[in-house]
Scaffold this motif. Structure first.
Motif, PDB file in Angstrom:
ATOM      1  N   SER A  42     -14.723  -4.571  -6.772  1.00 26.90           N
ATOM      2  CA  SER A  42     -15.728  -4.225  -6.208  1.00 26.90           C
ATOM      3  C   SER A  42     -14.860  -2.496  -5.803  1.00 26.90           C
ATOM      4  O   SER A  42     -15.025  -1.995  -4.693  1.00 26.90           O
ATOM      5  CB  SER A  42     -15.832  -4.589  -4.830  1.00 26.90           C
ATOM      6  N   SER A  43     -14.287  -2.062  -6.755  1.00 32.38           N
ATOM      7  CA  SER A  43     -13.840  -0.595  -6.340  1.00 32.38           C
ATOM      8  C   SER A  43     -13.837   0.237  -7.719  1.00 32.38           C
ATOM      9  O   SER A  43     -13.287  -0.036  -8.720  1.00 32.38           O
ATOM     10  CB  SER A  43     -12.154  -0.832  -6.052  1.00 32.38           C
ATOM     11  N   SER A  44     -14.611   1.332  -7.608  1.00 37.99           N
ATOM     12  CA  SER A  44     -14.381   2.136  -8.786  1.00 37.99           C
ATOM     13  C   SER A  44     -13.088   2.726  -9.075  1.00 37.99           C
ATOM     14  O   SER A  44     -12.584   3.166 -10.158  1.00 37.99           O
ATOM     15  CB  SER A  44     -15.444   3.218  -8.524  1.00 37.99           C
TER      16      SER A  44
ATOM     17  N   THR B  37     -24.240   2.929  -5.198  1.00 40.17           N
ATOM     18  CA  THR B  37     -24.071   3.111  -3.628  1.00 40.17           C
ATOM     19  C   THR B  37     -25.142   3.708  -2.848  1.00 40.17           C
ATOM     20  O   THR B  37     -25.778   3.374  -1.839  1.00 40.17           O
ATOM     21  CB  THR B  37     -22.803   3.777  -3.332  1.00 40.17           C
TER      22      THR B  37
ATOM     23  N   PRO C 229     -15.285   6.748  -0.660  1.00 42.65           N
ATOM     24  CA  PRO C 229     -14.308   6.715  -1.736  1.00 42.65           C
ATOM     25  C   PRO C 229     -14.845   5.429  -2.347  1.00 42.65           C
ATOM     26  O   PRO C 229     -15.038   4.374  -2.163  1.00 42.65           O
ATOM     27  CB  PRO C 229     -13.039   6.765  -0.902  1.00 42.65           C
ATOM     28  N   GLY C 230     -14.019   5.257  -3.594  1.00 40.34           N
ATOM     29  CA  GLY C 230     -14.323   4.252  -4.645  1.00 40.34           C
ATOM     30  C   GLY C 230     -13.751   2.933  -4.323  1.00 40.34           C
ATOM     31  O   GLY C 230     -12.920   2.388  -5.122  1.00 40.34           O
ATOM     32  N   ILE C 231     -13.529   2.291  -2.910  1.00 37.90           N
ATOM     33  CA  ILE C 231     -13.020   1.351  -2.595  1.00 37.90           C
ATOM     34  C   ILE C 231     -14.004   0.323  -1.938  1.00 37.90           C
ATOM     35  O   ILE C 231     -15.065   0.536  -1.587  1.00 37.90           O
ATOM     36  CB  ILE C 231     -11.942   1.888  -1.452  1.00 37.90           C
ATOM     37  N   PRO C 232     -13.497  -0.956  -1.867  1.00 30.71           N
ATOM     38  CA  PRO C 232     -14.574  -1.905  -1.486  1.00 30.71           C
ATOM     39  C   PRO C 232     -15.195  -1.457   0.122  1.00 30.71           C
ATOM     40  O   PRO C 232     -14.517  -1.250   0.935  1.00 30.71           O
ATOM     41  CB  PRO C 232     -13.763  -3.331  -1.420  1.00 30.71           C
TER      42      PRO C 232
ATOM     43  N   ALA D 243     -16.702   0.713   0.940  1.00 29.84           N
ATOM     44  CA  ALA D 243     -16.798   2.015   1.442  1.00 29.84           C
ATOM     45  C   ALA D 243     -18.393   2.642   1.801  1.00 29.84           C
ATOM     46  O   ALA D 243     -18.481   3.367   2.932  1.00 29.84           O
ATOM     47  CB  ALA D 243     -16.035   2.876   0.432  1.00 29.84           C
ATOM     48  N   GLY D 244     -19.203   1.980   0.988  1.00 33.36           N
ATOM     49  CA  GLY D 244     -20.757   2.571   1.064  1.00 33.36           C
ATOM     50  C   GLY D 244     -21.057   2.130   2.437  1.00 33.36           C
ATOM     51  O   GLY D 244     -21.824   2.541   3.047  1.00 33.36           O
TER      52      GLY D 244
ATOM     53  N   ASP E 258     -21.588  -5.388  -3.134  1.00 36.53           N
ATOM     54  CA  ASP E 258     -20.654  -4.580  -3.451  1.00 36.53           C
ATOM     55  C   ASP E 258     -20.280  -4.660  -4.914  1.00 36.53           C
ATOM     56  O   ASP E 258     -20.046  -3.744  -5.538  1.00 36.53           O
ATOM     57  CB  ASP E 258     -19.421  -4.524  -2.471  1.00 36.53           C
TER      58      ASP E 258
ATOM     59  N   ARG F 248     -23.333  -3.196  -6.899  1.00 32.33           N
ATOM     60  CA  ARG F 248     -23.230  -1.588  -6.878  1.00 32.33           C
ATOM     61  C   ARG F 248     -22.232  -0.992  -7.486  1.00 32.33           C
ATOM     62  O   ARG F 248     -22.185   0.023  -8.251  1.00 32.33           O
ATOM     63  CB  ARG F 248     -23.755  -1.014  -5.611  1.00 32.33           C
TER      64      ARG F 248
HETATM   65  N1  ASP Z   1     -17.107  -0.407  -3.629  1.00 33.78           N
HETATM   66  C1  ASP Z   1     -18.136   0.976  -4.081  1.00 33.78           C
HETATM   67  C2  ASP Z   1     -17.128   1.479  -5.360  1.00 33.78           C
HETATM   68  O1  ASP Z   1     -16.031   1.475  -5.405  1.00 33.78           O
HETATM   69  C3  ASP Z   1     -18.279   1.978  -3.194  1.00 33.78           C
HETATM   70  C4  ASP Z   1     -19.277   1.171  -2.027  1.00 33.78           C
HETATM   71  O2  ASP Z   1     -18.661   0.588  -1.386  1.00 33.78           O
HETATM   72  O3  ASP Z   1     -20.538   1.379  -2.380  1.00 33.78           O
HETATM   73  O4  ASP Z   1     -17.861   2.029  -6.025  1.00 33.78           O
END
Ligand code: ASP
Length: 415
Positions: A273-275, A312, A351-354, A356-357, A386, A389
């Motif tokens: 779940s983290s880009s 997101t 940011p690309g973290i779990p 975050a959206g 998550d 997405r």
């Molecule tokens: N987890 C998503 C990502 O890292 C960001 C989000 O929470 O939408 O791309």
């Protein structure tokens, strides 16, 4: 270990993770087997993410510097810039429009009442952040002392500094050749580390999925089933139809070929779940499996991992309409346009973290006067959504690198 067997192992890890997760969920949290299993899964899953994050910052830094510096002629640099930004903005816009359209047609949350969620909302404290505040904060976070940015893993600030350094290397030319060579070699080494870490991927992915499946609260999932189904369905539409179609129309690459090349990255995105954590894998897939040139991939993919988030953006739009339905507010066309813009901005800023959206969604809700506390309702299903997405976010980055590569090739042959 060859490529095929790693892919097969990752697929096996995915399946095993889901099956074991379901088994643990059935045994219940009290069972000692579940406890030991979850503990082990946590160790392995965290280790995998930690390793990816260990290489993340040096990788982003070197790949952007090298990517930009290799786009030697100014003209080519302009083309890549322009192409990348046009691609990011237009695919995110399509994603939001898809989200708004399905949410308007299917009206998630219509039958539910906000009173049902009173408990969840009471315990929730949202940080209030208005659109101007968000924008100011976002702008401020772009420029930072590079050492601090590297140390704090502020990916966006690292991206910006690396971009500037890369441009300076282009402008400086021959005089700084040694620094460029140093960066190139450093990048090679980091990519070698990524290759090693990937050997752990089947286990890491299994562990992460196992935890997700075993600890998911299914009762709330069923209450919110319509919302969850609409988000997933629309994400699938974007990921399985829209993005592959754009890719096919522009580059002629078939979806099958794309997915075979992209699957390591997509599964890792799903599991982590983290880009940002997936970035090392995404870059590897782009270069090694999809044959995107290092200059292009090194520029488009790291930038995309922080800015380009189709999944997101889509989610934020559907969620805003869902919450509006829950509280019984009908959003006018103009208000939906505001949702359109803020959802894009919130996705770019996330940011690309779990999850975050979830945090940047505050901005979307506030922009149209919806209660921010209502985010609490979404928390129980956020982890599941998550995964999907993030997968679409990463897919967008990979498609972007292929499209931009095609565009510059075309421009070159037109000349
Ligand atoms: N987890 C998503 C990502 O890292 C960001 C989000 O929470 O939408 O791309």
């Amino acid at each position: 270990m060859n490529k095929v067997s790693l892919n097969t192992q990752i697929l096996l890890g995915t399946l095993l993770g889901v099956v074991l997760g379901l088994w643990f969920a059935q045994l219940g949290q009290a069972s000692s087997i579940t406890q030991t299993g979850l503990y082990t899964a946590k160790l392995v899953g965290t280790l995998f993410i930690d390793l990816l994050q260990m290489v993340l910052i040096p990788l982003v830094f070197t790949s952007i510097v090298v990517g930009v510096a290799n786009l030697r002629s100014h003209q080519q640099m302009n083309r890549v810039w322009r192409g990348t930004l046009i691609f990011f903005a237009s695919t995110m816009a399509i994603a939001v429009v898809l989200g708004l359209t399905t949410a308007n047609l299917l009206q998630p949350g219509g039958g539910l009442q906000i009173a049902m969620f009173q408990d969840a909302m009471q315990g929730f404290q949202a940080t209030q952040m208005s659109l101007p505040d968000f924008f100011a904060h976002f702008l401020h976070s772009l420029f930072q002392n590079p050492i601090a940015a590297l140390a704090q893993s502020n990916v966006l600030a690292v991206v910006i500094f690396a971009l500037l350094l890369g441009i300076a290397l282009v402008v400086g030319g021959e005089r700084y050749r040694n620094i460029l060579i140093l960066m190139q070699e450093f990048l090679e080494l980091i990519l070698m580390l990524v290759g090693w870490i990937m050997r752990l991927a089947p286990f890491g992915i299994m562990a992460l999925l196992l935890q997700l499946v075993a600890t998911q609260d299914t009762s709330l999932l069923t209450t919110l089933i319509k919302f969850v189904a609409i988000v997933m369905g629309t994400l699938l539409l974007h990921g399985v139809v829209v993005l592959p179609l754009i890719l096919y129309l522009i580059t002629g690459m078939t979806p099958l070929k794309f997915w075979l090349g992209a699957r390591e990255a997509l599964i890792t995105a799903f599991a982590t779940s983290s880009s940002a954590a997936t970035l090392p894998v995404t870059l590897r897939c782009a270069e090694q499996h999809l044959h995107v040139k290092r200059d292009v991939a090194g520029f488009v993919i790291p930038l995309g991992a922080t800015m380009n988030m189709d999944g997101t953006a889509l989610y934020e739009a559907v969620a805003a309409l869902f919450i509006a339905n829950l509280v019984g507010i009908e959003l006018s066309f103009v208000q939906q346009m505001v949702v359109f813009l803020t959802a894009m901005l919130a996705a770019i800023g996330a940011p690309g973290i779990p999850s975050a959206g979830m945090v940047t969604m505050v901005v979307v809700l506030q922009s149209v006067g919806l209660p921010v506390e209502a985010i609490a309702i979404l928390l129980p299903v956020d982890r599941v959504l998550d995964t999907f997405r993030t997968m679409v976010n990463v897919e967008g980055d990979l498609v972007g690198s292929l499209v931009v590569q095609k565009w510059i090739k075309q421009d070159q042959s037109d000349e």
